[in-house]
Design an enzyme around this catalytic site. Structure first.
Site, PDB file in Angstrom:
ATOM      1  N   MET A  30    -124.568 -92.327 -30.089  1.00 60.41           N
ATOM      2  CA  MET A  30    -124.728 -93.021 -31.371  1.00 60.41           C
ATOM      3  C   MET A  30    -123.670 -94.111 -31.520  1.00 60.41           C
ATOM      4  O   MET A  30    -123.439 -94.621 -32.616  1.00 60.41           O
ATOM      5  CB  MET A  30    -124.664 -92.032 -32.529  1.00 60.41           C
ATOM      6  CG  MET A  30    -125.813 -91.021 -32.473  1.00 60.41           C
ATOM      7  SD  MET A  30    -126.290 -90.355 -34.061  1.00 60.41           S
ATOM      8  CE  MET A  30    -124.789 -89.558 -34.570  1.00 60.41           C
ATOM      9  N   GLY A  31    -123.023 -94.456 -30.408  1.00 64.39           N
ATOM     10  CA  GLY A  31    -122.084 -95.571 -30.445  1.00 64.39           C
ATOM     11  C   GLY A  31    -120.737 -95.194 -31.034  1.00 64.39           C
ATOM     12  O   GLY A  31    -120.415 -94.025 -31.201  1.00 64.39           O
ATOM     13  N   LEU A  63    -117.928 -95.796 -29.486  1.00 64.56           N
ATOM     14  CA  LEU A  63    -117.607 -95.028 -28.278  1.00 64.56           C
ATOM     15  C   LEU A  63    -116.129 -94.661 -28.189  1.00 64.56           C
ATOM     16  O   LEU A  63    -115.265 -95.354 -28.713  1.00 64.56           O
ATOM     17  CB  LEU A  63    -118.016 -95.828 -27.039  1.00 64.56           C
ATOM     18  CG  LEU A  63    -119.493 -96.219 -26.972  1.00 64.56           C
ATOM     19  CD1 LEU A  63    -119.757 -97.023 -25.694  1.00 64.56           C
ATOM     20  CD2 LEU A  63    -120.399 -94.998 -27.026  1.00 64.56           C
ATOM     21  N   HIS A  64    -115.873 -93.549 -27.518  1.00 62.26           N
ATOM     22  CA  HIS A  64    -114.505 -93.093 -27.238  1.00 62.26           C
ATOM     23  C   HIS A  64    -114.490 -92.526 -25.817  1.00 62.26           C
ATOM     24  O   HIS A  64    -115.523 -92.535 -25.121  1.00 62.26           O
ATOM     25  CB  HIS A  64    -114.064 -92.069 -28.292  1.00 62.26           C
ATOM     26  CG  HIS A  64    -115.024 -90.953 -28.497  1.00 62.26           C
ATOM     27  ND1 HIS A  64    -115.300 -90.013 -27.535  1.00 62.26           N
ATOM     28  CD2 HIS A  64    -115.819 -90.639 -29.566  1.00 62.26           C
ATOM     29  CE1 HIS A  64    -116.186 -89.158 -27.991  1.00 62.26           C
ATOM     30  NE2 HIS A  64    -116.542 -89.516 -29.224  1.00 62.26           N
ATOM     31  N   HIS A 110    -117.332 -90.176 -24.658  1.00 61.24           N
ATOM     32  CA  HIS A 110    -118.555 -90.847 -24.192  1.00 61.24           C
ATOM     33  C   HIS A 110    -118.349 -91.441 -22.794  1.00 61.24           C
ATOM     34  O   HIS A 110    -119.208 -91.316 -21.914  1.00 61.24           O
ATOM     35  CB  HIS A 110    -118.933 -92.001 -25.126  1.00 61.24           C
ATOM     36  CG  HIS A 110    -119.266 -91.607 -26.531  1.00 61.24           C
ATOM     37  ND1 HIS A 110    -118.484 -91.958 -27.607  1.00 61.24           N
ATOM     38  CD2 HIS A 110    -120.312 -90.903 -27.051  1.00 61.24           C
ATOM     39  CE1 HIS A 110    -119.034 -91.511 -28.725  1.00 61.24           C
ATOM     40  NE2 HIS A 110    -120.146 -90.855 -28.417  1.00 61.24           N
ATOM     41  N   GLN A 125    -126.364 -78.367 -29.381  1.00 60.30           N
ATOM     42  CA  GLN A 125    -127.269 -79.466 -29.023  1.00 60.30           C
ATOM     43  C   GLN A 125    -127.693 -79.368 -27.561  1.00 60.30           C
ATOM     44  O   GLN A 125    -128.862 -79.580 -27.226  1.00 60.30           O
ATOM     45  CB  GLN A 125    -126.568 -80.794 -29.301  1.00 60.30           C
ATOM     46  CG  GLN A 125    -127.332 -82.014 -28.883  1.00 60.30           C
ATOM     47  CD  GLN A 125    -126.691 -83.282 -29.395  1.00 60.30           C
ATOM     48  OE1 GLN A 125    -126.849 -83.624 -30.562  1.00 60.30           O
ATOM     49  NE2 GLN A 125    -125.960 -83.981 -28.555  1.00 60.30           N
ATOM     50  N   MET A 171    -112.425 -85.297 -29.208  1.00 65.93           N
ATOM     51  CA  MET A 171    -112.749 -86.675 -29.611  1.00 65.93           C
ATOM     52  C   MET A 171    -114.116 -86.704 -30.276  1.00 65.93           C
ATOM     53  O   MET A 171    -115.029 -85.991 -29.869  1.00 65.93           O
ATOM     54  CB  MET A 171    -112.737 -87.597 -28.396  1.00 65.93           C
ATOM     55  CG  MET A 171    -111.347 -87.811 -27.890  1.00 65.93           C
ATOM     56  SD  MET A 171    -111.315 -89.111 -26.664  1.00 65.93           S
ATOM     57  CE  MET A 171    -109.580 -89.045 -26.239  1.00 65.93           C
ATOM     58  N   SER A 172    -114.221 -87.511 -31.325  1.00 67.58           N
ATOM     59  CA  SER A 172    -115.475 -87.642 -32.052  1.00 67.58           C
ATOM     60  C   SER A 172    -115.443 -88.973 -32.799  1.00 67.58           C
ATOM     61  O   SER A 172    -114.393 -89.380 -33.304  1.00 67.58           O
ATOM     62  CB  SER A 172    -115.621 -86.495 -33.065  1.00 67.58           C
ATOM     63  OG  SER A 172    -116.636 -86.802 -34.002  1.00 67.58           O
ATOM     64  N   ARG A 198    -116.564 -89.414 -35.579  1.00 69.53           N
ATOM     65  CA  ARG A 198    -116.291 -89.098 -36.990  1.00 69.53           C
ATOM     66  C   ARG A 198    -114.801 -88.881 -37.265  1.00 69.53           C
ATOM     67  O   ARG A 198    -114.417 -88.798 -38.428  1.00 69.53           O
ATOM     68  CB  ARG A 198    -117.081 -87.862 -37.423  1.00 69.53           C
ATOM     69  CG  ARG A 198    -118.572 -88.120 -37.568  1.00 69.53           C
ATOM     70  CD  ARG A 198    -119.271 -86.962 -38.259  1.00 69.53           C
ATOM     71  NE  ARG A 198    -120.613 -87.300 -38.677  1.00 69.53           N
ATOM     72  CZ  ARG A 198    -121.722 -86.992 -37.997  1.00 69.53           C
ATOM     73  NH1 ARG A 198    -121.636 -86.346 -36.843  1.00 69.53           N
ATOM     74  NH2 ARG A 198    -122.910 -87.338 -38.467  1.00 69.53           N
TER      75      ARG A 198
HETATM   76  P1  AMP Z   1    -122.676 -88.879 -30.158  1.00 62.92           P
HETATM   77  O1  AMP Z   1    -122.427 -90.349 -30.019  1.00 62.92           O
HETATM   78  O2  AMP Z   1    -121.701 -88.195 -31.044  1.00 62.92           O
HETATM   79  O3  AMP Z   1    -124.117 -88.563 -30.477  1.00 62.92           O
HETATM   80  O4  AMP Z   1    -122.419 -88.239 -28.721  1.00 62.92           O
HETATM   81  C1  AMP Z   1    -123.086 -88.705 -27.587  1.00 62.92           C
HETATM   82  C2  AMP Z   1    -122.777 -87.788 -26.433  1.00 62.92           C
HETATM   83  O5  AMP Z   1    -121.370 -87.771 -26.206  1.00 62.92           O
HETATM   84  C3  AMP Z   1    -123.183 -86.325 -26.694  1.00 62.92           C
HETATM   85  O6  AMP Z   1    -123.703 -85.777 -25.490  1.00 62.92           O
HETATM   86  C4  AMP Z   1    -121.871 -85.685 -27.064  1.00 62.92           C
HETATM   87  O7  AMP Z   1    -121.833 -84.301 -26.788  1.00 62.92           O
HETATM   88  C5  AMP Z   1    -120.917 -86.438 -26.153  1.00 62.92           C
HETATM   89  N1  AMP Z   1    -119.550 -86.325 -26.678  1.00 62.92           N
HETATM   90  C6  AMP Z   1    -119.126 -86.619 -27.926  1.00 62.92           C
HETATM   91  N2  AMP Z   1    -117.815 -86.319 -28.050  1.00 62.92           N
HETATM   92  C7  AMP Z   1    -117.407 -85.828 -26.855  1.00 62.92           C
HETATM   93  C8  AMP Z   1    -116.165 -85.332 -26.346  1.00 62.92           C
HETATM   94  N3  AMP Z   1    -115.071 -85.283 -27.103  1.00 62.92           N
HETATM   95  N4  AMP Z   1    -116.135 -84.891 -25.071  1.00 62.92           N
HETATM   96  C9  AMP Z   1    -117.243 -84.936 -24.291  1.00 62.92           C
HETATM   97  N5  AMP Z   1    -118.439 -85.391 -24.708  1.00 62.92           N
HETATM   98  C10 AMP Z   1    -118.524 -85.837 -25.974  1.00 62.92           C
END
Ligand code: AMP
Length: 269
Positions: free
Chosen positions: A20-21, A23-24, A27, A143, A174-175, A177
């Site tokens: 969902m962008g 990025l960190h 991702h 998920q 990392m997130s 959010r």
């Molecule tokens: P999102 O952009 O939050 O929908 O995440 C996209 C993908 O990145 C999903 O498969 C998440 O599980 C993965 N992801 C998000 N945060 C992390 C993290 N801290 N470590 C590893 N994968 C992540």
């Protein structure tokens, strides 16, 4: 596109990283792994409206496409797919995918309709991208389980490659959010990872009953000002609660700090 074709064939395997962008490094770890293992790498950036509840943060979800593209630039991605909402969901759109039981528990119970949105968009994306392998983070543990079930039960050839959780120096997963957190809440939020480590210590010391472990973790998180959505120790496949922790168990946490809801998880035996 011609770089991706070899005698008219797309170079397989196609590795796909849906995001969902905003990025960190979490991702980017998925993109890096896909680049190592696949001949073609596709990343999608799409804030999917159907997985947000009416009172959730779809409008305020952090977005910065030019920053995302800059971060992807050195990663050797072949295609970045950023569809507009109206292209994914034209007026009158009416087809959805439901994984019935697994999507109703844990995060699904707190966020009704969330996984229906996730499974629907991911199936659409997998079909558009013609992905062979989909790289996903174990950060979103439920998920992964829901999507693996969906792909298997709908006879999709695409397989999920689960990748480990990438954390900040203090252990916070990392997130995108995390940017919502105030500096105080950001500090408090490290207690999620501390709770996972505490559970691991308790189990090592022979305290392996879920109803011994969960109250200790509850106390830790409450003392750090977190509002607990759930703390669960579940079987890693069925996601059903277990009484005694073993190597098939997973600790799953969902906790709010201020208005920000964070999730984390880990194996504890
Ligand atoms: P999102 O952009 O939050 O929908 O995440 C996209 C993908 O990145 C999903 O498969 C998440 O599980 C993965 N992801 C998000 N945060 C992390 C993290 N801290 N470590 C590893 N994968 C992540």
């Amino acid at each position: 596109m011609t770089a991706l074709m070899e005698q008219g064939e797309i170079c397989r395997p196609i590795g796909f990283v849906p995001t969902m962008g905003y990025l960190h490094q979490g991702h980017l770890s998925l993109v890096h792994r896909a680049r190592q293992e696949c001949r073609t790498v596709v990343v999608s950036i799409f804030v999917n409206p159907t997985q947000f509840g009416v009172n959730e943060d779809f409008d305020s979800y952090p977005r910065d496409l030019s920053r995302d593209l800059e971060m992807l630039e050195p990663m050797g991605v072949d295609i970045v797919f950023c569809p507009p909402v109206r292209e994914m969901y034209p007026d009158g759109y009416q087809t959805f995918v439901d994984v019935e039981q697994l999507a109703q528990i844990l995060c699904g119970a707190r966020r009704p309709g969330h996984f229906r949105g996730v499974t629907t968009v991911v199936l659409k994306l997998v079909n558009i991208v013609k992905a062979d392998l989909m790289y996903m983070g174990e950060k979103d543990f439920q998920q992964c389980v829901v999507l693996e079930t969906m792909l298997r039960e709908l006879n999709q050839a695409c397989r999920i490659i689960r990748c480990p959780i990438v954390r900040e120096a203090d252990g916070l997963a990392m997130s995108s959010r995390n940017v919502y957190l105030s500096p105080e809440d950001r500090q408090k939020a490290s207690c999620l990872h501390q709770a996972i480590q505490l559970a691991q210590r308790l189990c090592r010391d022979g305290k392996d009953k879920a109803d011994e472990v969960i109250p200790v973790l509850t106390e830790l998180i409450l003392s750090r000002g977190g509002q607990i959505d759930y703390i669960a120790i579940v079987d890693h496949v069925s996601l059903q609660p277990v009484d005694v922790v073993d190597t098939r168990s997973r600790l799953l946490l969902a906790v709010r700090f201020g208005k920000t809801r964070l999730i984390d998880n880990g194996a504890i035996a």
